[in-house]
Scaffold this active site. Structure first.
Site, mmCIF file in Angstrom:
data_model
loop_
_atom_site.group_PDB
_atom_site.id
_atom_site.type_symbol
_atom_site.label_atom_id
_atom_site.label_comp_id
_atom_site.label_asym_id
_atom_site.label_seq_id
_atom_site.Cartn_x
_atom_site.Cartn_y
_atom_site.Cartn_z
ATOM 1 N N THR A 118 23.122 26.522 27.263
ATOM 2 C CA THR A 118 23.068 25.684 28.761
ATOM 3 C C THR A 118 23.586 24.586 28.460
ATOM 4 O OG1 THR A 118 21.128 26.838 29.095
ATOM 5 C CG2 THR A 118 21.495 24.969 30.409
ATOM 6 N N GLU A 160 12.311 18.217 31.921
ATOM 7 C CA GLU A 160 12.695 18.592 30.378
ATOM 8 C C GLU A 160 14.380 17.607 30.205
ATOM 9 O OE1 GLU A 160 11.952 22.361 28.677
ATOM 10 O OE2 GLU A 160 13.645 22.130 27.374
ATOM 11 N N HIS A 199 14.603 32.696 28.534
ATOM 12 C CA HIS A 199 15.367 32.641 29.647
ATOM 13 C C HIS A 199 16.128 33.646 29.975
ATOM 14 C CE1 HIS A 199 19.457 30.146 30.724
ATOM 15 N NE2 HIS A 199 18.933 30.753 31.697
ATOM 16 N N GLU A 254 12.447 30.429 31.927
ATOM 17 C CA GLU A 254 13.724 29.557 32.195
ATOM 18 C C GLU A 254 14.410 30.356 33.116
ATOM 19 O OE1 GLU A 254 15.034 27.937 28.148
ATOM 20 O OE2 GLU A 254 16.665 27.935 29.416
ATOM 21 N N ASN A 257 11.168 29.288 21.851
ATOM 22 C CA ASN A 257 12.097 29.899 22.677
ATOM 23 C C ASN A 257 12.551 31.240 21.880
ATOM 24 O OD1 ASN A 257 14.572 31.030 23.444
ATOM 25 N ND2 ASN A 257 14.717 29.270 24.961
HETATM 26 N N1 PXP Z 1 15.286 24.116 26.720
HETATM 27 C C1 PXP Z 1 16.092 24.535 27.519
HETATM 28 C C2 PXP Z 1 16.021 24.254 29.180
HETATM 29 C C3 PXP Z 1 17.095 25.518 27.319
HETATM 30 O O1 PXP Z 1 18.087 26.023 28.041
HETATM 31 C C4 PXP Z 1 16.945 25.930 25.813
HETATM 32 C C5 PXP Z 1 18.287 26.967 25.459
HETATM 33 O O2 PXP Z 1 18.025 28.098 25.961
HETATM 34 C C6 PXP Z 1 16.138 25.319 24.922
HETATM 35 C C7 PXP Z 1 15.270 24.331 25.405
HETATM 36 C C8 PXP Z 1 16.075 25.549 23.474
HETATM 37 O O3 PXP Z 1 17.428 25.373 23.043
HETATM 38 P P1 PXP Z 1 17.751 25.712 21.558
HETATM 39 O O4 PXP Z 1 17.790 27.030 21.569
HETATM 40 O O5 PXP Z 1 19.045 24.964 21.072
HETATM 41 O O6 PXP Z 1 16.483 25.094 20.685
#
Ligand code: PXP
Length: 249
Positions: A105, A155, A47, A74, A11
């Site tokens: 989130t 997820e 996202h 996302e 991400n």
């Molecule tokens: N998966 C989803 C659905 C998320 O909303 C996020 C955060 O944007 C992540 C994974 C990744 O989370 P992190 O940035 O805490 O690794």
């Protein structure tokens, strides 16, 4: 149950967070995405928030154009985001709850209460050939609800597990991990593809990566944070190696 390769989705939202701190175009999230792919990412997640606090519309378009690996878009389940997804045609869309005031989130989607709102949007995305996943709390009953909604992927929100791990609360960490395991087993048994993510770090990823039902992890903040110290290439390679060690001890 499956033991196929565990994919890593990187991400890159927080590359955009740093860029937006000063406006302009630097650092470029697409450049980070390409570097992450070189280092072993199997996909890229971004996202697009309603308030555009990190990723911008132009980033999504540029990622779609520039990536050779799947783009996981996302998004909140709003008409605006569905329209952008239908226009962009990413490989996948992960539906998440979104609150303007939250820092990240905070919890999973309410797919029971939100069923009527979600169902037509899931259908519209699926009909366009976009693989839909639902970001949900790791509970067996929620797996049943996801199945009933017709989403092929869930997820599992790993935030509570990661919080407990960060606080070195071993009993709570074990309880939260058991919740994830139960949900993964139940969801897999229903035929759902199981992903997980949120808050995972090099220190906490192992026990989640070891769960054989999980097919993909999406990780952002800790990778971008670690990249400050070791570079993005190394941060992604280290995460990939930690996942592989856990999967194939
Ligand atoms: N998966 C989803 C659905 C998320 O909303 C996020 C955060 O944007 C992540 C994974 C990744 O989370 P992190 O940035 O805490 O690794």
């Amino acid at each position: 149950m499956t033991s196929e390769k565990l994919r890593l989705g990187v991400n890159i939202d927080h590359v955009a967070t740093v860029r937006n701190a000063r406006g302009g175009d630097y650092p470029d999230p697409v450049r980070a995405a390409l570097l992450a792919v070189e280092a072993g990412a199997d996909g890229i997640t971004a996202h697009l928030r309603e308030d555009r606090r990190h990723i911008r519309d132009t980033d999504i378009a540029a990622l779609k154009r520039g990536l050779s690996v799947p783009l996981n878009f996302e998004m909140a389940a709003t008409d605006e985001m569905v329209a952008i997804a239908l226009d962009t045609r990413p490989h996948a869309a992960c539906l998440v709850p979104e609150k303007r005031e939250e820092r990240t989130t905070e919890g999973g989607l309410d797919i029971v209460g939100g069923r009527e709102h979600l169902a037509p949007r899931i259908r519209a995305l699926a009909e366009a050939g976009i693989r839909v996943s639902l970001f949900v709390e790791p509970e067996p009953a929620i797996m049943d609800a996801a199945r009933a909604l017709g989403a092929p992927v869930v997820e599992l929100h790993t935030g509570s597990y990661c919080e407990a791990a960060l606080e070195d609360d071993d009993a709570r960490t074990a309880r939260e991990l058991a919740r994830i395991r139960r949900a993964a087993e139940h969801g897999d048994g229903l035929g759902l593809e199981i992903h997980a993510g949120h808050g995972l770090t090099l220190g906490s990823v192992g026990p989640v990566a070891a769960l054989p039902q999980i097919r993909e992890l999406n990780i952002g903040h800790s990778l971008i944070a670690d990249a400050i110290f070791v570079g993005l290439d190394r941060a992604v390679r280290d995460m990939r190696a930690a996942m592989d060690r856990a999967r194939h001890p």
